[in-house]
Design an enzyme around this catalytic site. Structure first.
Site, PDB file in Angstrom:
ATOM      1  N   HIS A  76       0.880  -1.171   0.000  1.00  0.00           N
ATOM      2  CA  HIS A  76       0.000   0.000   0.000  1.00  0.00           C
ATOM      3  C   HIS A  76       0.917   1.219   0.000  1.00  0.00           C
ATOM      4  O   HIS A  76       2.036   1.150   0.517  1.00  0.00           O
ATOM      5  CB  HIS A  76      -0.885   0.041   1.256  1.00  0.00           C
ATOM      6  CG  HIS A  76      -1.689  -1.190   1.476  1.00  0.00           C
ATOM      7  ND1 HIS A  76      -1.719  -1.862   2.680  1.00  0.00           N
ATOM      8  CD2 HIS A  76      -2.503  -1.876   0.644  1.00  0.00           C
ATOM      9  CE1 HIS A  76      -2.525  -2.907   2.584  1.00  0.00           C
ATOM     10  NE2 HIS A  76      -3.009  -2.947   1.355  1.00  0.00           N
ATOM     11  N   GLU A 109      -3.736  -4.052  -4.586  1.00  0.00           N
ATOM     12  CA  GLU A 109      -5.206  -3.994  -4.645  1.00  0.00           C
ATOM     13  C   GLU A 109      -5.649  -2.539  -4.510  1.00  0.00           C
ATOM     14  O   GLU A 109      -6.336  -2.192  -3.552  1.00  0.00           O
ATOM     15  CB  GLU A 109      -5.848  -4.914  -3.594  1.00  0.00           C
ATOM     16  CG  GLU A 109      -5.006  -5.168  -2.335  1.00  0.00           C
ATOM     17  CD  GLU A 109      -5.266  -4.162  -1.225  1.00  0.00           C
ATOM     18  OE1 GLU A 109      -5.966  -3.169  -1.452  1.00  0.00           O
ATOM     19  OE2 GLU A 109      -4.750  -4.385  -0.111  1.00  0.00           O
TER      20      GLU A 109
END
Length: 357
Positions: A261, A299
């Protein structure tokens, strides 16, 4: 011994920047001079047209010769990213060094030369960029966490874990393990940036972010990082083992898949030139950190179109769209083989030769 020079644009390249003793390679025409603390300079000649690197002076001790040669090779590929290979000529009396290069996979025998350096193999050498290249791959033992079977993970890293001189920026990019004491203020300010909060939804008070960061530091499968250019913090990263992550149920996660992330907190570092440095370098670290990692996954929010375009430019492939409980996400993936064999540590614009000084 000669003093290590201050880097000059286009003429000095820094290597081993994750260590306290970086190595410098200076060039003048086709002559290279490599300097490292406590050792005599190493001299070489680079024939970029002929893809050849020739040792022109004494190699010195085995360790300093290996470090010096590695630095010269990194500089040659950095200044001339169009090079497909480098043939090494070490002269007479270098059989031990040649054997070391072959055994480590730094050089291989090809039809072109007995000692040939291939970029896709060279960039898998952790010594030049990893903060702890002396540590072997962690032994494998399967354990269970929250009903998920996965390999036991190594102890969490501390300090600088990766650093790399970026020749097209003339700056050193570094990643270090985040701490509450040093980095809570950065995280708190960046998470409350409206641009960041729109996708992360983690804005809040200082205590919330203290709990958030402390929890990640304590989590064996997560490593929170602070990224900097020339010592200036600009971004917060989280890297994770995908097998134990919330992502695992949504695809066929392998034992050593790694994901990330990212928050770029400083506006001055949001440009494409900086993205072309930190995004491939983050991937590079995850692939260097464990040679068993074959895939890097992400993601991002499916609505974050700019981030997905940046990822596709960097070699990631969008696999599918799926629904987390908290967001609709895009699963993206990059294979180890593609990263190294397509030389994705370089932006497309950097694959042009740098003019000689």
């Amino acid at each position: 011994m000669d003093a290590i020079p201050v880097p000059q644009p286009g003429t000095t390249f820094l290597s081993y920047t994750a260590t306290r003793s970086p190595v410098t390679t200076s060039r003048h025409g086709d002559s290279l001079t490599v300097r490292q603390a406590g050792a005599a300079p190493l001299t070489l000649r680079l024939d970029a047209t002929g893809e050849r690197l020739v040792l022109t002076g004494p190699a010195g001790s085995a360790d300093t010769a290996l470090r010096g040669l590695n630095a010269a090779i990194e500089a040659a590929f950095g200044w001339h990213p169009e090079l497909e290979r480098l043939a090494l000529d070490l002269g007479d009396g270098s059989d031990e060094l040649a054997d070391t290069l072959r055994r480590r996979g730094i050089a291989v025998e090809t039809a072109a030369a007995p000692l040939t350096v291939l970029p896709e193999l060279f960039m898998q050498q952790p010594d030049l960029w990893h903060g702890r290249p002396d540590l072997p791959a962690f032994p494998q033992r399967q354990v269970m966490t929250d009903g998920k079977r996965h390999p036991q993970r190594p102890p969490k890293p501390q300090g600088t874990i990766y650093a790399r001189w970026i020749p097209w920026l003339e700056q050193t990019l570094a990643f270090r393990a985040a701490t509450v004491e040093d980095d809570l203020g950065h995280l708190h300010r960046w998470m409350n940036d409206p641009r960041v909060a729109a996708f992360w939804n983690e804005d809040g008070d200082l205590e919330k972010h203290r709990r958030y960061l402390s929890g990640l530091i304590a989590d064996p499968h997560m490593v929170p990082l602070i990224a900097s250019f020339d010592g200036v913090p600009f971004a917060y990263f989280e890297i994770y083992w995908a097998r134990e992550n919330r992502l695992a149920p949504f695809y066929d996660a392998q034992d050593y898949d790694r994901g990330w992330h990212v928050v770029v907190g400083e506006d001055a570092y949001r440009g494409r030139g900086f993205i072309s440095a930190w995004l491939p370098s983050l991937t590079h670290f995850m692939l260097l950190d464990d040679c068993r990692t074959q895939r890097v996954v992400g993601e991002p929010a499916a609505a974050h179109h700019q981030q997905i375009r940046n990822l596709e430019t960097s070699g990631f492939v969008r696999i599918k769209t799926f629904d987390f409980p908290h967001k609709r996400a895009a699963l993206v993936m990059l294979l180890r083989e593609r990263f190294f064999f397509d030389r994705l540590w370089l932006p497309a614009a950097a694959k042009q030769p740098v003019p000689q000084a």
